[in-house]
Design a protein around this motif. Sequence first.
Motif, mmCIF file in Angstrom:
data_model
loop_
_atom_site.group_PDB
_atom_site.id
_atom_site.type_symbol
_atom_site.label_atom_id
_atom_site.label_comp_id
_atom_site.label_asym_id
_atom_site.label_seq_id
_atom_site.Cartn_x
_atom_site.Cartn_y
_atom_site.Cartn_z
ATOM 1 N N PHE A 123 0.827 -1.210 0.000
ATOM 2 C CA PHE A 123 0.000 0.000 0.000
ATOM 3 C C PHE A 123 0.860 1.258 0.000
ATOM 4 N N ARG A 124 2.113 1.144 0.441
ATOM 5 C CA ARG A 124 3.004 2.312 0.495
ATOM 6 C C ARG A 124 4.077 2.266 -0.578
ATOM 7 N N THR A 125 4.065 1.254 -1.403
ATOM 8 C CA THR A 125 5.111 1.130 -2.431
ATOM 9 C C THR A 125 4.495 0.883 -3.803
ATOM 10 N N GLY A 126 3.507 1.699 -4.154
ATOM 11 C CA GLY A 126 2.929 1.611 -5.484
ATOM 12 C C GLY A 126 2.053 0.409 -5.725
ATOM 13 N N HIS A 127 1.548 -0.200 -4.647
ATOM 14 C CA HIS A 127 0.663 -1.362 -4.741
ATOM 15 C C HIS A 127 1.322 -2.538 -5.456
ATOM 16 N N LEU A 128 2.597 -2.732 -5.141
ATOM 17 C CA LEU A 128 3.338 -3.888 -5.666
ATOM 18 C C LEU A 128 3.485 -4.928 -4.573
ATOM 19 N N TYR A 129 3.434 -6.205 -4.953
ATOM 20 C CA TYR A 129 3.553 -7.292 -4.002
ATOM 21 C C TYR A 129 5.023 -7.648 -3.812
ATOM 22 N N ALA A 130 5.557 -7.293 -2.648
ATOM 23 C CA ALA A 130 6.954 -7.575 -2.296
ATOM 24 C C ALA A 130 7.877 -7.113 -3.420
ATOM 25 N N ASP A 131 8.851 -7.963 -3.797
ATOM 26 C CA ASP A 131 9.795 -7.569 -4.840
ATOM 27 C C ASP A 131 9.419 -8.136 -6.199
ATOM 28 N N THR A 132 8.144 -8.546 -6.333
ATOM 29 C CA THR A 132 7.643 -8.977 -7.643
ATOM 30 C C THR A 132 7.147 -7.741 -8.382
ATOM 31 N N ARG A 172 -15.843 19.938 11.275
ATOM 32 C CA ARG A 172 -14.632 19.372 10.702
ATOM 33 C C ARG A 172 -14.594 17.851 10.895
ATOM 34 N N PHE A 173 -14.242 17.159 9.822
ATOM 35 C CA PHE A 173 -13.819 15.765 9.903
ATOM 36 C C PHE A 173 -12.300 15.779 9.753
ATOM 37 N N LEU A 174 -11.600 15.321 10.771
ATOM 38 C CA LEU A 174 -10.143 15.243 10.709
ATOM 39 C C LEU A 174 -9.762 13.796 10.437
ATOM 40 N N VAL A 175 -9.214 13.541 9.266
ATOM 41 C CA VAL A 175 -8.871 12.176 8.852
ATOM 42 C C VAL A 175 -7.370 11.991 9.004
ATOM 43 N N THR A 176 -6.985 10.985 9.749
ATOM 44 C CA THR A 176 -5.587 10.768 10.056
ATOM 45 C C THR A 176 -5.322 9.271 10.170
ATOM 46 N N GLY A 177 -4.098 8.919 10.563
ATOM 47 C CA GLY A 177 -3.734 7.511 10.705
ATOM 48 C C GLY A 177 -2.889 7.041 9.535
ATOM 49 N N GLY A 178 -2.099 6.020 9.781
ATOM 50 C CA GLY A 178 -1.138 5.536 8.795
ATOM 51 C C GLY A 178 -1.726 4.970 7.532
ATOM 52 N N SER A 179 -3.032 4.670 7.531
ATOM 53 C CA SER A 179 -3.666 4.109 6.332
ATOM 54 C C SER A 179 -4.596 5.103 5.645
ATOM 55 N N SER A 180 -4.665 6.324 6.153
ATOM 56 C CA SER A 180 -5.594 7.297 5.580
ATOM 57 C C SER A 180 -5.199 7.728 4.173
ATOM 58 N N HIS A 181 -3.926 7.505 3.800
ATOM 59 C CA HIS A 181 -3.507 7.883 2.446
ATOM 60 C C HIS A 181 -4.267 7.096 1.379
ATOM 61 N N LEU A 182 -4.839 5.964 1.768
ATOM 62 C CA LEU A 182 -5.576 5.143 0.813
ATOM 63 C C LEU A 182 -6.862 5.818 0.345
ATOM 64 N N ILE A 183 -7.379 6.742 1.142
ATOM 65 C CA ILE A 183 -8.649 7.381 0.794
ATOM 66 C C ILE A 183 -8.520 8.888 0.643
ATOM 67 N N SER A 184 -7.313 9.422 0.735
ATOM 68 C CA SER A 184 -7.142 10.881 0.726
ATOM 69 C C SER A 184 -7.659 11.512 -0.562
ATOM 70 N N GLU A 185 -7.469 10.837 -1.700
ATOM 71 C CA GLU A 185 -7.927 11.406 -2.966
ATOM 72 C C GLU A 185 -9.443 11.528 -3.004
ATOM 73 N N ARG A 186 -10.145 10.586 -2.371
ATOM 74 C CA ARG A 186 -11.604 10.626 -2.347
ATOM 75 C C ARG A 186 -12.129 11.825 -1.562
ATOM 76 N N LEU A 187 -11.347 12.299 -0.615
ATOM 77 C CA LEU A 187 -11.802 13.368 0.269
ATOM 78 C C LEU A 187 -11.294 14.742 -0.142
ATOM 79 N N ALA A 188 -10.407 14.783 -1.124
ATOM 80 C CA ALA A 188 -9.817 16.058 -1.552
ATOM 81 C C ALA A 188 -10.909 17.017 -2.027
ATOM 82 N N GLY A 189 -10.845 18.240 -1.539
ATOM 83 C CA GLY A 189 -11.779 19.261 -1.989
ATOM 84 C C GLY A 189 -13.089 19.303 -1.223
ATOM 85 N N ARG A 190 -13.324 18.353 -0.338
ATOM 86 C CA ARG A 190 -14.557 18.380 0.449
ATOM 87 C C ARG A 190 -14.395 19.356 1.611
ATOM 88 N N ARG A 191 -15.329 20.288 1.717
ATOM 89 C CA ARG A 191 -15.178 21.423 2.614
ATOM 90 C C ARG A 191 -15.012 21.007 4.069
#
Length: 339
Positions: free
Chosen positions: A245-254, A290-309
């Motif tokens: 999830f943090r390396t371009g959605h690649l499985y290990a070194d494959t 305000r909805f404050l979205v945080t946590g180490g996995s929040s980057h997975l949904i950040s694009e969906r929330l961009a621009g929402r007031r």
Amino acid sequence: MTAATRQTKVRKPPTETTTTCALALDAGNYDLKFWNGEAHPKAIRSVRFQLPQGRDAVRFTDASPLIELPDGTRYHFGAQAYKYRRQQQTVVENKVELSRLHLYACLEPWEGETEFAIDIYASTPEPAKNEDAIRQHLLGMHEFKRNGLEYRVLVERVEVEREGMGAYHYAQRLGLIPDTGYTIVVDIGGGTWLTRLVDAEGDVIDENVMDRGGAYELATSISFDRRLSNALGTTADPSLIMDGFRTGHLYADTELTWQPWLEEHLDPWFKGIFQTVKAQYTPYMARVTRFLVTGGSSHLISERLAGRRLFAVMTDPQFANVRGLFPVVNGAQLCMTTK
């Protein structure tokens, strides 16, 4: 130098000037995050391997430390643990019982010394349930080896905060929290996700902690997808998918990736979280500013929330909680030398 001489050295009495330093510790299911108030917070992958007595360790580093206890038991933490078979994943274990080991993994020399006193600022999803146990594990004297160095560390104080509230306090410093209304903190981690409803005075007036449902659940869903397992020729490991999830959605070194069909799994996972949030806090929604979205996995949904007031997504969300846990006095880090 004999073992007896080394032991005498380790147990020397405190000097007249004792340095008490502070460490913020966010022992997550995916990463162990820690910060001493200087430079950038650090992280160690929350996976370990217990070495048999007759097994030599592979190379260790500060990001993948080797811990040895007084009884000779050894644990290799971090990414290097993947070089052994049958690693232990924190995400499927009880983090509270691992508090001491997690602290040892994150304790680096202080100003070149491995004997010092320290205050710990930690967090847990449910302080009312786990705070006393965490304190019991951490308070007092600790003697161990980290990467071959002998440590003697006195934990003098342990403060335990609600997980996610560190990110809230950090967001306040950044000006992301409105002066009026309610804020809903949504903290999406590796194993769990949680919410806190916070009023303008900073009081938590409602909350919800989901023991499961973090990124590991999303990774497990993807691991069962035949498009990945057929390409691998074997069952996919959810922990390696979490790494991906943090390396371009690649499985290990494959070169295998689930990126083209990620949305099929991501969409129901995302909706499941926010439908639960909406259902719990419906009576308060009119006052939420305000909805404050945080946590180490929040980057997975950040694009969906961009621009929402109403939404603010923390930058560098992996470390937002640990930054907010660290005590700040008049804008300065808390680490002092006392006579």
